[in-house]
Design a protein around this motif. Structure first.
Motif, PDB file in Angstrom:
ATOM      1  N   ALA A   1       0.830  -1.203   0.000  1.00 60.42           N
ATOM      2  CA  ALA A   1       0.000   0.000   0.000  1.00 60.42           C
ATOM      3  C   ALA A   1       0.869   1.260   0.000  1.00 60.42           C
ATOM      4  CB  ALA A   1      -0.925  -0.009   1.212  1.00 60.42           C
ATOM      5  N   VAL A   2       1.999   1.208   0.711  1.00 59.15           N
ATOM      6  CA  VAL A   2       2.924   2.348   0.712  1.00 59.15           C
ATOM      7  C   VAL A   2       3.447   2.608  -0.696  1.00 59.15           C
ATOM      8  CG1 VAL A   2       5.196   3.143   1.491  1.00 59.15           C
ATOM      9  CG2 VAL A   2       3.615   2.098   3.125  1.00 59.15           C
ATOM     10  N   LEU A   3       3.831   1.550  -1.404  1.00 58.78           N
ATOM     11  CA  LEU A   3       4.330   1.718  -2.774  1.00 58.78           C
ATOM     12  C   LEU A   3       3.248   2.293  -3.683  1.00 58.78           C
ATOM     13  CD1 LEU A   3       6.481  -1.488  -3.409  1.00 58.78           C
ATOM     14  CD2 LEU A   3       7.203   0.775  -2.638  1.00 58.78           C
ATOM     15  N   THR A   4       2.034   1.811  -3.541  1.00 52.14           N
ATOM     16  CA  THR A   4       0.924   2.323  -4.349  1.00 52.14           C
ATOM     17  C   THR A   4       0.709   3.813  -4.086  1.00 52.14           C
ATOM     18  OG1 THR A   4      -0.151   0.155  -4.354  1.00 52.14           O
ATOM     19  CG2 THR A   4      -1.510   2.048  -4.896  1.00 52.14           C
ATOM     20  N   ASP A   5       0.768   4.201  -2.815  1.00 51.50           N
ATOM     21  CA  ASP A   5       0.610   5.607  -2.460  1.00 51.50           C
ATOM     22  C   ASP A   5       1.714   6.479  -3.072  1.00 51.50           C
ATOM     23  OD1 ASP A   5      -1.641   5.021  -1.013  1.00 51.50           O
ATOM     24  OD2 ASP A   5      -0.621   5.012   0.944  1.00 51.50           O
ATOM     25  N   GLN A   6       2.886   5.889  -3.305  1.00 48.01           N
ATOM     26  CA  GLN A   6       4.007   6.633  -3.874  1.00 48.01           C
ATOM     27  C   GLN A   6       3.997   6.629  -5.402  1.00 48.01           C
ATOM     28  OE1 GLN A   6       6.115   8.570  -2.371  1.00 48.01           O
ATOM     29  NE2 GLN A   6       5.507   8.092  -0.270  1.00 48.01           N
ATOM     30  N   GLY A   7       2.982   5.992  -5.999  1.00 54.42           N
ATOM     31  CA  GLY A   7       2.853   6.024  -7.448  1.00 54.42           C
ATOM     32  C   GLY A   7       3.432   4.831  -8.176  1.00 54.42           C
ATOM     33  N   LEU A   8       3.797   3.783  -7.429  1.00 55.67           N
ATOM     34  CA  LEU A   8       4.324   2.570  -8.037  1.00 55.67           C
ATOM     35  C   LEU A   8       3.245   1.500  -8.106  1.00 55.67           C
ATOM     36  CD1 LEU A   8       7.715   2.332  -6.095  1.00 55.67           C
ATOM     37  CD2 LEU A   8       7.368   3.276  -8.365  1.00 55.67           C
ATOM     38  N   THR A   9       3.333   0.631  -9.078  1.00 56.06           N
ATOM     39  CA  THR A   9       2.494  -0.558  -9.110  1.00 56.06           C
ATOM     40  C   THR A   9       3.127  -1.595  -8.190  1.00 56.06           C
ATOM     41  OG1 THR A   9       1.844  -0.135 -11.391  1.00 56.06           O
ATOM     42  CG2 THR A   9       1.555  -2.381 -10.581  1.00 56.06           C
ATOM     43  N   ALA A  10       2.342  -2.192  -7.309  1.00 59.58           N
ATOM     44  CA  ALA A  10       2.904  -3.080  -6.293  1.00 59.58           C
ATOM     45  C   ALA A  10       2.441  -4.524  -6.471  1.00 59.58           C
ATOM     46  CB  ALA A  10       2.514  -2.594  -4.893  1.00 59.58           C
ATOM     47  N   ARG A  11       3.364  -5.433  -6.253  1.00 53.80           N
ATOM     48  CA  ARG A  11       3.081  -6.861  -6.271  1.00 53.80           C
ATOM     49  C   ARG A  11       3.734  -7.504  -5.064  1.00 53.80           C
ATOM     50  NH1 ARG A  11       5.043  -8.103 -12.507  1.00 53.80           N
ATOM     51  NH2 ARG A  11       3.490  -6.821 -13.593  1.00 53.80           N
ATOM     52  N   VAL A  12       3.195  -8.617  -4.595  1.00 57.17           N
ATOM     53  CA  VAL A  12       3.780  -9.374  -3.490  1.00 57.17           C
ATOM     54  C   VAL A  12       3.968 -10.813  -3.945  1.00 57.17           C
ATOM     55  CG1 VAL A  12       3.485 -10.215  -1.125  1.00 57.17           C
ATOM     56  CG2 VAL A  12       2.719  -7.908  -1.732  1.00 57.17           C
ATOM     57  N   THR A  13       5.175 -11.347  -3.742  1.00 54.07           N
ATOM     58  CA  THR A  13       5.458 -12.746  -4.077  1.00 54.07           C
ATOM     59  C   THR A  13       6.095 -13.416  -2.864  1.00 54.07           C
ATOM     60  OG1 THR A  13       7.571 -12.067  -5.050  1.00 54.07           O
ATOM     61  CG2 THR A  13       5.718 -12.379  -6.555  1.00 54.07           C
ATOM     62  N   SER A  14       5.920 -14.734  -2.774  1.00 55.61           N
ATOM     63  CA  SER A  14       6.427 -15.477  -1.617  1.00 55.61           C
ATOM     64  C   SER A  14       7.017 -16.801  -2.049  1.00 55.61           C
ATOM     65  CB  SER A  14       5.307 -15.718  -0.595  1.00 55.61           C
ATOM     66  OG  SER A  14       4.778 -14.494  -0.117  1.00 55.61           O
ATOM     67  N   ASP A  15       7.910 -17.313  -1.225  1.00 54.20           N
ATOM     68  CA  ASP A  15       8.479 -18.641  -1.388  1.00 54.20           C
ATOM     69  C   ASP A  15       8.334 -19.365  -0.054  1.00 54.20           C
ATOM     70  OD1 ASP A  15      10.628 -20.735  -1.149  1.00 54.20           O
ATOM     71  OD2 ASP A  15      10.999 -20.149  -3.222  1.00 54.20           O
ATOM     72  N   ASP A  16       7.435 -20.348  -0.013  1.00 54.37           N
ATOM     73  CA  ASP A  16       7.154 -21.035   1.240  1.00 54.37           C
ATOM     74  C   ASP A  16       8.348 -21.826   1.742  1.00 54.37           C
ATOM     75  OD1 ASP A  16       4.590 -20.015   1.255  1.00 54.37           O
ATOM     76  OD2 ASP A  16       3.712 -21.765   0.277  1.00 54.37           O
ATOM     77  N   GLU A  17       9.113 -22.403   0.824  1.00 58.82           N
ATOM     78  CA  GLU A  17      10.261 -23.225   1.234  1.00 58.82           C
ATOM     79  C   GLU A  17      11.310 -22.397   1.960  1.00 58.82           C
ATOM     80  OE1 GLU A  17      13.757 -26.050  -0.723  1.00 58.82           O
ATOM     81  OE2 GLU A  17      12.002 -25.498  -1.924  1.00 58.82           O
ATOM     82  N   LEU A  18      11.578 -21.197   1.449  1.00 60.25           N
ATOM     83  CA  LEU A  18      12.561 -20.323   2.078  1.00 60.25           C
ATOM     84  C   LEU A  18      11.953 -19.447   3.168  1.00 60.25           C
ATOM     85  CD1 LEU A  18      14.587 -19.101  -1.045  1.00 60.25           C
ATOM     86  CD2 LEU A  18      15.327 -20.731   0.690  1.00 60.25           C
ATOM     87  N   GLY A  19      10.629 -19.414   3.257  1.00 61.47           N
ATOM     88  CA  GLY A  19       9.979 -18.526   4.215  1.00 61.47           C
ATOM     89  C   GLY A  19      10.230 -17.076   3.878  1.00 61.47           C
ATOM     90  N   ALA A  20      10.215 -16.762   2.575  1.00 60.14           N
ATOM     91  CA  ALA A  20      10.580 -15.425   2.112  1.00 60.14           C
ATOM     92  C   ALA A  20       9.406 -14.740   1.441  1.00 60.14           C
ATOM     93  CB  ALA A  20      11.753 -15.514   1.133  1.00 60.14           C
ATOM     94  N   THR A  21       9.282 -13.438   1.675  1.00 57.44           N
ATOM     95  CA  THR A  21       8.265 -12.608   1.038  1.00 57.44           C
ATOM     96  C   THR A  21       8.929 -11.365   0.474  1.00 57.44           C
ATOM     97  OG1 THR A  21       6.540 -13.377   2.545  1.00 57.44           O
ATOM     98  CG2 THR A  21       6.123 -11.315   1.379  1.00 57.44           C
ATOM     99  N   VAL A  22       8.597 -11.039  -0.771  1.00 58.88           N
ATOM    100  CA  VAL A  22       9.194  -9.885  -1.447  1.00 58.88           C
ATOM    101  C   VAL A  22       8.090  -8.967  -1.951  1.00 58.88           C
ATOM    102  CG1 VAL A  22      10.471  -9.153  -3.504  1.00 58.88           C
ATOM    103  CG2 VAL A  22      11.326 -11.040  -2.108  1.00 58.88           C
ATOM    104  N   VAL A  23       8.244  -7.685  -1.691  1.00 60.48           N
ATOM    105  CA  VAL A  23       7.350  -6.670  -2.220  1.00 60.48           C
ATOM    106  C   VAL A  23       8.051  -6.029  -3.408  1.00 60.48           C
ATOM    107  CG1 VAL A  23       6.056  -4.573  -1.729  1.00 60.48           C
ATOM    108  CG2 VAL A  23       6.383  -6.279   0.069  1.00 60.48           C
ATOM    109  N   HIS A  24       7.354  -5.980  -4.536  1.00 60.30           N
ATOM    110  CA  HIS A  24       7.932  -5.556  -5.815  1.00 60.30           C
ATOM    111  C   HIS A  24       7.150  -4.346  -6.316  1.00 60.30           C
ATOM    112  CE1 HIS A  24       8.503  -6.816 -10.349  1.00 60.30           C
ATOM    113  NE2 HIS A  24       9.035  -5.634 -10.082  1.00 60.30           N
ATOM    114  N   GLY A  25       7.847  -3.250  -6.481  1.00 60.87           N
ATOM    115  CA  GLY A  25       7.228  -2.038  -7.010  1.00 60.87           C
ATOM    116  C   GLY A  25       7.740  -1.737  -8.400  1.00 60.87           C
TER     117      GLY A  25
END
Length: 273
Positions: free
Chosen positions: A235-259
Motif C-alpha cells: 500500500a505504501v508503494l501504491t501511495d508513492q505512485g508505483l504498481t505493487a506486487r507481493v510474491t512469496s516462497d514457502d520453502e525459504l519462508g521469504a516474502t518480497v514486495v515488488h514495485g
C-alpha cells in the motif's frame, strides 16, 4: 587446508566440541571451519570463537549466497538464505546493460549475486563504513561502485532517474521485537541493520518515498518483508505512485514486495514486467 588433510580424530573432536556447545549442524560447521582454516592453530581459534557464540559466518569470514562466497567482516550484516528469493525475483526482470543499485547493501551480497548472472552496471550504498569496506571487496570482480551515506543521499546525482533495478534489503524488524531475535543476530549484528522502527516499515517508507525519482521509467524496486508486513508495504508503494506486487516462497519462508515505476523501460534497461 582441506578436510582430507586433517586427521579424522581432529575433525571428530571439532564436531564434538561444537555439538556440546549447542551447534545444531555441528558436522557441517566443523567441515567448513577445517576447510577454511590455514592450520591447526587457526582451527582451534575459530572453534573457540564459535563456541563463544560468534556467528559462523563471522568465524569463517565469509557467507555462502547463491553459490558465491561473500566476505563478511565483524559488524557487517550476514546475508540470509531466504534473501536469495529476492535476487531470483529481481533476475527475472534484469537484462544485460541494466543499471542495478543495492541500497543498504551490507556486504554487497545482493548486488554480487545479480552481477554474477547478468552483465550490469552495478552500484551499492550503505550508511555503515564497515559495510562499505566489505562491499567494495566483494564487488571488485564486477567493477561495482560503492558509496557511503544514508540511503539515496549517498548516490551521485547522475544516477537519478536511471536505475532499472533497485534492491533494498532494508531493516524490517519492529523495534520491540529485536529482543526476540536469536542471540547471533541480536548481539553481533549492528542494530541499524535490524531495527525497522515501531512497525518495521520506517526505513522502507523512506526508500519508497525516494524510489520514484531515482528509478528509470519501467524500473523495479524489490524489498524483503515479513508476510504480515507485505500488504501495508504494498500500500505504501501504491501511495508513492508505483504498481505493487507481493510474491512469496514457502520453502525459504521469504516474502518480497515488488514495485514498478510507470512508463516504458529505457533502451538497454528492463521490461516493465
Amino acid at each position: 587446508m582441506s578436510v582430507s588433510s586433517v586427521p579424522s580424530v581432529e575433525l571428530g573432536a571439532v564436531v564434538e566440541r561444537l555439538r556440546a556447545s549447542g551447534c545444531v549442524f555441528a558436522e557441517d560447521e566443523a567441515a567448513l571451519i577445517v576447510e577454511t582454516a590455514r592450520d591447526a592453530a587457526e582451527v582451534a581459534a575459530m572453534v573457540d570463537q564459535r563456541v563463544a557464540g560468534l556467528p559462523l559466518e563471522h568465524v569463517l569470514g565469509w557467507a555462502s549466497f547463491r553459490g558465491l562466497r561473500i566476505a563478511v567482516d565483524p559488524g557487517v550484516f550476514i546475508p540470509r538464505r531466504r534473501t536469495e528469493f529476492l535476487v531470483a525475483e529481481a533476475l527475472e526482470v534484469t537484462t544485460p546493460g541494466a543499471v542495478v543499485l543495492d541500497l543498504g547493501c551490507g556486504s554487497g551480497a545482493l548486488g554480487a549475486a545479480i552481477a554474477a548472472e547478468r552483465e550490469v552496471s552495478l552500484y551499492a550504498a550503505d550508511i555503515e563504513l564497515a559495510a562499505v569496506r566489505c562491499a567494495r571487496r566483494n564487488l571488485v570482480p564486477w567493477r561495482g561502485s560503492v558509496y557511503q551515506g544514508d540511503l539515496f543521499s549517498a548516490l551521485p546525482d547522475q544516477l537519478r532517474g536511471r536505475i532499472d533495478v533497485l534492491l533494498a534489503n532494508v531493516p524490517y524488524v519492529p523495534t520491540n521485537e529485536i529482543r526476540l531475535l536469536p542471540p547471533e543476530a541480536r548481539l553481533y549484528e549492528p542494530h541499524v541493520t535490524l531495527d525497522g522502527g515501531p512497525d518495521g516499515l520506517a526505513t522502507f517508507r523512506r526508500v519508497a518515498a525516494g524510489a520514484l525519482s531515482w528509478l528509470a521509467p519501467g524500473g523495479h524496486l524489490f524489498v524483503e518483508m515479513s508476510e504480515h508486513q507485505a500488504p501495508p508495504a504494498a500500500a505504501v508503494l501504491t501511495d508513492q505512485g508505483l504498481t505493487a506486487r507481493v510474491t512469496s516462497d514457502d520453502e525459504l519462508g521469504a516474502t518480497v514486495v515488488h514495485g514498478i515505476k510507470p512508463g516504458a523501460a529505457r533502451a538497454g534497461g528492463n521490461p516493465a514486467g
